[in-house]
Design a protein around this motif. Structure first.
Motif, PDB file in Angstrom:
ATOM      1  N   HIS A 190     -23.085  17.884   4.157  1.00 45.17           N
ATOM      2  CA  HIS A 190     -22.679  18.655   3.902  1.00 45.17           C
ATOM      3  C   HIS A 190     -23.166  19.018   2.342  1.00 45.17           C
ATOM      4  CE1 HIS A 190     -19.403  18.166   6.846  1.00 45.17           C
ATOM      5  NE2 HIS A 190     -19.750  16.569   7.038  1.00 45.17           N
ATOM      6  N   SER A 191     -22.604  19.733   2.386  1.00 47.65           N
ATOM      7  CA  SER A 191     -22.719  20.585   0.374  1.00 47.65           C
ATOM      8  C   SER A 191     -21.450  21.046   0.136  1.00 47.65           C
ATOM      9  CB  SER A 191     -24.469  21.168   0.639  1.00 47.65           C
ATOM     10  OG  SER A 191     -24.206  22.209   1.579  1.00 47.65           O
ATOM     11  N   GLY A 192     -20.007  20.961   0.668  1.00 46.07           N
ATOM     12  CA  GLY A 192     -19.171  21.863   0.262  1.00 46.07           C
ATOM     13  C   GLY A 192     -18.810  22.841   1.507  1.00 46.07           C
ATOM     14  N   ARG A 242     -15.478  25.549  -7.586  1.00 43.79           N
ATOM     15  CA  ARG A 242     -15.308  25.471  -6.450  1.00 43.79           C
ATOM     16  C   ARG A 242     -14.012  24.474  -5.724  1.00 43.79           C
ATOM     17  NH1 ARG A 242     -16.614  20.733  -5.344  1.00 43.79           N
ATOM     18  NH2 ARG A 242     -17.966  20.341  -3.777  1.00 43.79           N
ATOM     19  N   ASP A 292     -12.070  21.705  -4.581  1.00 47.85           N
ATOM     20  CA  ASP A 292     -11.907  20.402  -5.307  1.00 47.85           C
ATOM     21  C   ASP A 292     -11.769  19.794  -3.398  1.00 47.85           C
ATOM     22  OD1 ASP A 292     -12.629  17.973  -6.769  1.00 47.85           O
ATOM     23  OD2 ASP A 292     -11.292  18.027  -5.352  1.00 47.85           O
ATOM     24  N   ASP A 313     -20.971  12.248   0.039  1.00 46.64           N
ATOM     25  CA  ASP A 313     -20.538  12.899  -1.700  1.00 46.64           C
ATOM     26  C   ASP A 313     -20.096  13.287  -1.990  1.00 46.64           C
ATOM     27  OD1 ASP A 313     -21.652  15.050  -0.157  1.00 46.64           O
ATOM     28  OD2 ASP A 313     -22.648  16.359  -0.806  1.00 46.64           O
ATOM     29  N   SER A 318     -18.830  15.875  -1.928  1.00 46.53           N
ATOM     30  CA  SER A 318     -18.981  17.631  -2.053  1.00 46.53           C
ATOM     31  C   SER A 318     -17.187  18.320  -0.382  1.00 46.53           C
ATOM     32  CB  SER A 318     -20.095  18.331  -1.350  1.00 46.53           C
ATOM     33  OG  SER A 318     -20.612  18.191  -0.375  1.00 46.53           O
TER      34      SER A 318
END
Lengths: 630, 630
Positions: B290-292, B442, B444, B492, B494
């Protein structure tokens, strides 16, 4: 005795809590720190609000993890205490609760702790406040009031006293007799909580399952008795952490709390204790001696009345009388009486309007109706009086927690019976004689479906007003969820009421609450001396019995030894069976639902069997569900 | 591997249970004796029903308190067993579960027990059935599978095998490594259950709090791994006693159960185990990296769209683009993207029709969108595809448990971005630059309000599809009841999602379910590097912040050391504060509710703080309640 309660015990915002607490009758309130933190106003605003209401702030709490710490931490803790003492001045209370340290690193050294509590007492003295020290049942080093008292006694400073809490003592089976040896003026405060017995971690038990005295299983009265024996002059204060109370209506919970303190005072008083401060403990008229149900009464309208009458006729009941002044009919069989109330513009018609065909009243045979009535109202339950025609008997009654009526009827040897006074009775014709000689003898028990958050309210009501015992709760698996079931009964077993509340889900009890728009009758059970003869009579009149699966009987046969043919007889009659540890036996059978609402049960008790066949409830619930879903 | 489940694990009548179990995908079913007793038909009827459905009856259970008894009782028990073996012939299963004796009077004599189990094995052999012996965690004498195995091994009869149950083993911390030493063909059956860690009596824990693997805290995968290492060829069978499941819809619970077995197979497989029976274990495509959040999308109509756009503009968001083919607008600030979908005759308009202004979709940045989509559908989650205009990107999506959409978006270095492909983007004018440079960086986390009985469903969904970790649950006190809150997150951090479910009562979460007519957004939180600058920006645009009581800040000052002026700064900005054990810090602030539905949060994490300020949730909930009730 000053009656107090902690704000944490009821739901709502602080403003709502204080108003409800005062309205319930309390004189004092413990301010729980979180309620203060969440309040959008100053401590002085809370002080003023309480003063305006006439509420004394009896305690500020909790102050945690003070004692048994390093020197560095002690300095921080004293600084923290200093700030809270200043807050207490603003708040207008001089007593703070310090509870024993739960930190795993607490230093287990009595001399050190005595020194640190001594420093706290000196600080308190300088600030003109008092500290009460309480042992938490899960305190890391100090978890018994006896240990806490040794420390407080050793410090020996007037600004440091002991706080007792019935839960922290009774939950760990700490002996209560030594309480009586503590000088009453060294007890700074007493907190009261009951709880149902549960096998669980004591912290979790305390945080989620406490309840008001009279609702749980702990010997809170014995505890209070020992406290009063010390000469303690301060408040009894309820401190209840209960998940249900957090979600329940604020005013109702507060009202029950106040009643529970009254009940506790009476119970403690019965054990011989007396308050010594001049304010007498609550001493209501004595609870009644019971001798059974007088009648149960249904609210009906002109459509449902003949239909319901027909169903009771099929069950062997006889139209025994018409009321002299109202559209009310009496049906009887043996000692069981059923009243159908179709009177318009009456309590019953209002009840019918709200709940449909439903149980609107129950009448109980007691030794002294006026005394029970006075007892009920002294606990704050609402009196009721309906219209009474000429020469009809005035029957004292109160509102039960669901708004239905509970009447009290006593035997008056020199007067006409209630039925003779109020009803034109049928002649003793042959039909009536036959009915009176039917197989159903009396009302064994009544079972009610209740909203889950009212179960504790009913338990307190029946214990306080009726002097009933409350039996341990059962969790009954319905195919669509669990039902919590708890029975209350008179000491002699002549009156029994089973209270059912759905834990959640789509159980028949949950559905019943929709059907009735509120609490309602689940079923009424009648006693018989011969279950098989009773079934034969019912079948002769085409009463539909709830069909029990044959697999149930195969299992009975694998589990018990029966005389030849008994299981086959039960199977054919759809009779369920239970046996207790002493060999007492219970035979019972259910009718299909009447009018989509409630049903009848016929029971036979043998050899002192004293339960309700709860082990068979899942079979019954599954059979009913299969009827509905097939 | 044959996938099985015990009838006790789901709600309903037996007929409903069997249909739902089959529909969910199971090949086998354990018939719980109570379900048979309650069934209005013969065992042969059940056999036929299962056969018609294509369900194998893997086990009949339980048979209790057989071993360690007197000779007289043994004769009774063998007679009881004989009856049940006959029943099993009718039922069409050859395996019965015998669980270890819980009677306090059990005779603790291994030689005696071996003899008695031997007699049972001989009887089973004569009847052509098999007995599986299981150690209950609360067995009076035998409570460990290792003890049970020693006995079974000593009897050494092919008609007697061992039954393993993950709960009975893991709940008492029984070591799992020795399982691997048991010959796989001597393990008659394996039952699977997970459970959340709880400090309570193990019997109560087992009876009420079991859950599907992937929903609790036990190392069920490790257990399954050891079992597979033995060469065991039989079923994995779910046996879940759970109060919530008893009340939840049958089909949904069964579907989750099946998914949980797939998840378990994958988890056990990841640990190196492989089924040896030729049927491969379930091996879905790997979970995503994942990255967000890519974006979150609101369903709006023409009335609410401009109102909501205005609120996001006040929060510093910039209208960044219009969709090429739909009435969809993109708002951005930093890396946070919000989509308002007003397209008529679309999924969003249907969603709006059902839930009003609400979160209808979320998009997640992953390493390989197609792979995650395939993974989700392999677990049986429903795929979704909407209309796609020319040259617009096809975004794979699935239905989340509440019916909203979850899209998966991957970075494609050689292609236009999703926004470039689908949107006409605003010019990089000064306004946009300013917005992109706003204080919110971003998303959260997102917090959802859910019906209580769906929480476990969501946990399984996020663990299985997204590979998220589930954090321990919190119980948050709302003024009107408790809210259970559990966060899931990517490894992570994100992507973080907080799931709230009202235990009962009149909490804001319970009210939210009414407002949305189902699950709904509680709040969305945005990251900032400077909470005070962010508050200043919000205030400059007249955003109303939730007012936090000043008493909260007095307490902060008593509890922590702060640099001069920090607490005053927080108090003026209505910023809440938390600090973790490692000194990590969390600053957060809430807006007032938007449109009576949800609100925004701005958070700043310092020093590796990894939570959500749950300790402050009660302050927030009380403040919100005071706003509503004042």
């Amino acid at each position: 005795m000053l009656r107090s309660i902690a704000t944490v015990s009821v739901s709502g915002t602080l403003v709502e809590k204080l108003a409800a607490i005062r309205a319930a009758g309390f004189d004092g309130v413990e301010i729980f720190e979180n309620d203060l933190l969440y309040f959008d106003g100053s401590p002085a605003d809370i002080r003023k609000r309480c003063a305006d209401l006439g509420l004394q702030i009896t305690l500020f709490q909790p102050f945690r993890d003070f004692e048994g710490v390093t020197q560095e931490r002690l300095a921080q803790n004293l600084n923290r205490a200093q700030r809270k003492f200043e807050l207490m001045h603003e708040l207008g209370t001089d007593l703070v609760l310090v509870c024993s340290n739960v930190n795993p690193n607490v230093i287990a050294d009595d001399a050190l702790i005595v020194d640190q509590l001594g420093q706290l007492a000196l600080l308190a003295e300088r600030e003109g406040v008092r500290v009460g020290f309480e042992a938490l049942a899960w305190g890391k080093y100090i978890n018994s009031y006896r240990h806490a008292w040794r420390l407080v006694d050793t410090v020996d400073h007037p600004s440091l006293g002991l706080i007792l809490d019935s839960f922290h003592t009774l939950s760990i089976d700490d002996p209560i007799d030594p309480i009586a040896d503590i000088p009453g003026d060294r007890i700074a405060f007493v907190q009261i909580a009951d709880a149902p017995l549960q096998k669980m971690d004591v912290l979790e038990w305390s945080r989620h399952y406490r309840c008001f005295p009279g609702q749980g299983d702990l010997d809170v009265a014995g505890f209070a008795d020992r406290v009063l024996a010390t000469g303690y002059q301060g408040p009894f204060s309820l401190e209840i952490f209960n998940d249900g109370f957090r979600a329940a209506p604020t005013a109702a919970t507060a009202a029950d709390g106040y009643r529970s303190l009254l009940y506790l005072e009476e119970q403690a008083g019965l054990k011989g204790a007396r308050s010594k401060d001049g304010q007498p403990l609550f001493t209501p008229p004595a609870p009644p001696a019971h001798s059974g149900f007088q009648f149960i009464e249904f609210a009906v309208d002109s459509t449902s009345a003949p239909r319901l009458a027909q169903r009771f006729a099929e069950a062997g009941f006889h139209a025994a009388g018409k009321h002299r002044s109202k559209d009310v009919t009496l049906y009887q069989q043996g000692g069981a009486s059923i009243v159908l109330n179709a009177e318009t513009d009456s309590f019953a018609s209002e009840f019918f309007h709200r709940h449909g065909l439903s149980l609107c009243a129950s009448a109980f045979q007691v030794d002294d109706a006026a005394r029970v009535f006075e007892r009920a109202t002294s606990f704050g339950y609402a009196p009721f009086s309906g219209r009474v025609g000429p020469n009809e008997r005035v029957v004292p009654g109160v509102r039960a927690p669901d708004g239905s009526l509970h009447y009290f009827v006593d035997a008056r040897p020199d007067e006409p019976t209630l039925y003779e006074a109020d009803f034109v009775l049928s002649a003793h014709d042959s039909e009536r004689t036959q009915a009176v000689q039917g197989e159903l003898k009396r009302i064994d028990h009544v079972c009610l479906d209740l909203p889950a958050d009212t179960l504790d309210t009913w338990i307190l009501y029946f214990r306080a007003v009726f002097g009933f015992d409350a039996e341990p709760a059962w969790l009954l698996p319905d195919p669509y969820g669990l039902v919590r079931s708890r029975a209350v009964r008179s000491a002699d077993g002549s009156v029994r009421i089973v209270l059912n509340a759905s834990v959640d889900g789509r159980t028949s009890t949950a559905q019943s609450l929709h059907t009735y728009r509120g609490s309602g009758l689940n079923h009424v059970a009648f006693d018989t001396d011969n279950i098989f003869a009773a079934v034969e009579q019912l079948r002769a009149r085409d009463v539909q019995l709830l069909r029990i699966p044959s697999n149930y009987y195969d299992d009975l046969e694998a589990r018990y030894d029966f005389a030849d043919g008994v299981v086959r007889q039960m199977k054919e009659a759809h009779v369920l069976y239970d046996r207790d540890a002493q060999g007492g036996e219970f035979f019972h059978v259910y009718t299909e639902q009447m009018d989509g609402r409630f049903f009848l049960e016929v029971v036979q008790r043998k050899g002192g069997y004293d339960g309700y066949g709860a082990v068979n409830a899942p079979v019954r619930l599954a059979a009913q569900a299969q009827r509905k879903h097939s």
